[in-house]
Design a protein around this motif. Structure first.
Motif, short mmCIF file in Angstrom:
data_model
loop_
_atom_site.label_atom_id
_atom_site.label_comp_id
_atom_site.label_asym_id
_atom_site.label_seq_id
_atom_site.Cartn_x
_atom_site.Cartn_y
_atom_site.Cartn_z
N UNK A 29 4.30 -14.47 19.13
CA UNK A 29 3.74 -15.28 17.82
C UNK A 29 2.18 -14.62 17.65
N UNK A 30 2.11 -14.12 18.61
CA UNK A 30 0.32 -13.37 18.76
C UNK A 30 0.42 -12.43 17.61
N UNK A 31 1.90 -11.19 18.25
CA UNK A 31 1.81 -10.18 17.08
C UNK A 31 2.14 -10.03 15.96
N UNK A 32 3.30 -11.50 15.65
CA UNK A 32 3.31 -11.72 13.85
C UNK A 32 1.88 -11.90 13.75
N UNK A 33 1.22 -12.92 13.93
CA UNK A 33 0.03 -12.75 13.31
C UNK A 33 -0.84 -11.89 13.13
N UNK A 34 -0.91 -11.18 14.80
CA UNK A 34 -1.34 -9.70 14.11
C UNK A 34 -1.27 -8.89 13.04
N UNK A 35 0.17 -9.02 13.39
CA UNK A 35 1.07 -7.88 11.75
C UNK A 35 0.29 -8.11 10.66
N UNK A 36 0.85 -9.54 9.91
CA UNK A 36 0.38 -10.14 9.04
C UNK A 36 -1.43 -10.00 8.43
N UNK A 37 -2.08 -10.00 9.58
CA UNK A 37 -2.97 -9.96 9.00
C UNK A 37 -4.24 -8.43 8.65
N UNK A 38 -3.76 -7.63 9.56
CA UNK A 38 -2.89 -6.30 9.58
C UNK A 38 -2.66 -5.45 8.06
N UNK A 39 -1.39 -6.51 7.79
CA UNK A 39 -0.98 -6.21 6.61
C UNK A 39 -1.59 -6.48 5.28
N UNK A 40 -2.43 -7.32 5.81
CA UNK A 40 -3.20 -8.27 4.15
C UNK A 40 -3.92 -6.97 4.17
N UNK A 41 -4.62 -7.04 5.31
CA UNK A 41 -5.47 -5.91 5.86
C UNK A 41 -5.69 -4.63 3.94
N UNK A 42 -4.47 -4.46 5.02
CA UNK A 42 -4.08 -2.59 4.21
C UNK A 42 -3.98 -2.81 2.88
N UNK A 43 -3.53 -4.17 2.34
CA UNK A 43 -3.56 -4.25 0.68
C UNK A 43 -4.61 -4.62 0.58
#
Length: 445
Positions: free
Chosen positions: A431-445
Motif C-alpha cells: 500500500x505504501x509503495x502504491x502510494x509512492x508510485x502514484x505520487x511520483x507519477x503525478x510529479x513526473x507529469x
C-alpha cells in the motif's frame, strides 16, 4: 560409552506404509456437515475480538456467516482479500493464541469456534476450483522488484499486481514459497499445497518470477534501485544462530532448519536419515517441528531441551502438547554447555540445570534450533537497526532509502515472527509503495 551403544544415524527406519500414516494431514479438512456445525457456533460478534487478534484483520464473523449460508466463494473472497495466503495460514497459524484464543466462546463453554478449520474449508474450496476471485487493474507501467518469495514477498507482489504494477520476484531458492515451502513440518502442509497456493497467487498476472537469484551474489541492491521504481526486501533470516559450544562441528550435529528442509523436499521420506536418539536444542516452533518429525521418521527417543521455562518458549502450549503426544520429551531449565565427542561423532549433550548441577542426555543426532539471524552482507549498513539484527523500517515498511521497503522476518516491524504477520507486512508495504508510485507519477507529469 561408545557410538555403537548410543545408536546411529540411518535412513529407512520405517516402512513406506508407516511413514505415509505418520506424515498424513495432521488436521484433515472439514466436510460440509462439519463446517456447517462449526459455523453455527459463531456469535457473529460486533467489533469481534477474533478480528482484532488477527494480524491481517480478516473479517472472521463475515466469512463464517457466509460458510453457514453455503456461500463458500464469498467466504474465500473475504479471507483472501485480507490475506492472500489464507490457505497456508489456516494450516500453520497458532490460532490458539490469535483468533481462537480471543474467541468469546472460550468464556462460555471453554471451546473456541474452529476458525482455522473453517478458514481452510473455504480457501481449499477456492483453490481446488482454481477460483481467481480477483482482477488486476490496468497496467500502470511502473515496475517493482520484490526480493524473496516467502509470505511477505508473495503478499506484497499480489497487492502490487492487483494495483496494475509490473512485479519481478527474485528468489534464491528453486521454488517460491519461502518457509511455507521449505520450513514447515511436512505433516502440516501436505499434497504440495504450498506450491498450489503460490500458483493461485501468481494467476493474478503481472508477476514475473526469477528463481535461483540471490541478492549479493547475482544482483545488488543498488542495481535493483536503478532498474526498478521501487524495491521490497523480504529476504528472511538466512543465517542460523550458533550454539558456540565445544563439539558444535561434530558429525551428527545439524541445523534444525536444514533438517526440516530435507524432510520437506525429500522425494522419499524413508531416505531421510535420522538418529535413534535425537536431542533438539531450542524452544520455538522450529524445534517442535524438528522434534516431532524426528519421531515420525523413526527415532527411538527424542528430547527437546530448553534453557528457560515453558512460559518463555516460542512454541505455543498447543504445539508443546502435540509434541508430547507424539512421544517427544520436553526438558526445561537445561542450558547446553558441551557436546560430547566420541571419535568425531556426537554421542550426547551435557547440560547445566537451573540448580547448577550437570547431566548428559545421550544422542547420536543433535538438531540446533535456537533461532536464525539476518545475513546482512548484501545490504547497505545504513539499512540495519543499531544492533545489526534486522532491517530498520517505519510503520509502513519504509527503509532509510527512498525507494526501498522491507518486511517479514528480516525487518524490525515490531510484529510477531509468524507467517500471518509477514503477510501483513507485505500488504502494508504494498500500500505504501502504491502510494509512492502514484505520487511520483503525478510529479513526473
Amino acid at each position: 560409552m561408545t557410538l555403537k551403544q548410543i545408536g546411529d544415524i540411518a535412513s529407512h527406519r520405517l516402512s513406506q506404509e508407516r511413514l505415509a500414516c505418520e506424515f498424513s494431514d495432521v488436521a484433515p479438512l472439514l466436510d460440509a456437515t462439519a463446517a456447517a456445525a462449526a459455523s453455527s457456533r459463531c456469535h457473529y460478534c460486533y467489533d469481534a475480538p477474533c478480528v482484532q487478534a488477527c494480524p491481517t484483520q480478516i473479517d472472521i464473523p463475515g466469512f463464517i456467516r457466509k460458510i453457514g449460508n453455503g456461500n463458500l466463494k464469498g467466504a474465500a473472497t473475504d479471507i483472501l482479500s485480507a490475506n492472500p495466503l489464507g490457505g497456508i495460514c489456516a494450516r500453520v497459524c497458532p490460532t490458539e493464541i490469535l483468533c481462537e484464543g480471543a474467541c468469546v466462546r472460550n468464556h462460555q463453554d471453554d471451546k473456541a469456534v474452529a476458525i482455522g478449520a473453517l478458514q481452510r474449508h473455504a480457501t481449499d474450496w477456492a483453490m481446488a476450483r482454481g477460483e481467481s476471485l480477483f482482477k488486476r487493474a490496468a497496467d500502470t507501467g511502473r515496475r517493482v522488484a520484490v526480493v524473496g518469495a516467502g509470505p511477505a514477498g508473495l503478499a506484497c507482489a499480489h497487492r502490487l499486481a492487483m494495483a496494475g504494477h509490473q512485479v519481478s520476484i527474485l528468489d534464491a531458492s528453486p521454488k517460491s514459497g519461502g518457509l511455507n515451502e521449505y520450513g514447515i513440518a511436512a505433516y502440516k502442509v501436505v499434497e504440495d499445497f504450498a506450491q498450489r497456493e503460490v500458483a493461485w497467487l501468481y494467476s493474478i498476472g503481472g508477476i514475473d518470477v526469477k528463481n535461483d537469484v540471490m541478492l549479493g551474489r547475482d544482483v545488488t541492491l543498488s542495481a535493483l534501485r536503478m532498474q526498478y521504481d521501487a524495491v521490497f526486501l523480504a529476504i528472511g533470516l538466512g543465517g542460523v544462530r550458533a550454539l558456540e559450544l565445544e563439539g558444535e562441528t561434530l558429525r551428527g550435529v545439524v541445523n534444525a532448519v536444514d533438517f526440516i528442509e530435507q524432510v520437506r523436499t525429500a522425494d522419499d521420506l524413508a531416505s531421510v536419515p535420522v538418529g535413534r536418539r535425537v536431542v533438539v536444542i531450542g524452544g520455538g516452533n522450529t524445534a517442535i517441528d524438528a522434534a516431532v518429525q524426528s519421531r515420525k521418521l523413526g527415532a527411538s527417543s527424542v528430547t527437546m531441551a530448553y534453557r528457560r521455562g515453558v512460559e518463555t518458549m516460542g512454541a505455543t502450549w498447543a504445539e508443546r502438547e502435540f509434541a508430547q503426544t507424539q512421544g517427544v520429551t520436553i526438558v526445561t531449565h537445561a542450558k547446553p554447555v558441551r557436546l560430547v565427542d566420541a571419535a568425531g561423532h556426537v554421542t550426547g549433550v551435557e547440560f547445566e540445570s537451573a540448580e547448577g548441577g550437570r547431566f548428559v542426555i545421550e544422542a547420536d543426532m543433535v538438531l540446533k534450533a535456537i533461532g536464525q539471524v539476518l545475513d546482512a552482507n548484501p545490504l547497505a549498513a545504513g539499512l540495519l537497526t543499531l544492533d545489526g539484527s534486522r532491517i530498520a523500517v517505519d510503520s509502513c515498511g519504509r527503509t532509510s532509502l527512498d525507494n526501498v521497503w522491507a518486511g517479514g522476518d528480516c525487518a524490525a516491524s515490531g510484529g510477531l515472527d509468524l507467517t500471518v504477520q509477514a503477510v501483513q507486512d507485505g500488504k502494508i508495504a504494498a500500500e505504501s509503495i502504491d502510494t509512492f508510485l502514484a505520487a511520483s507519477a503525478i510529479k513526473a507529469a
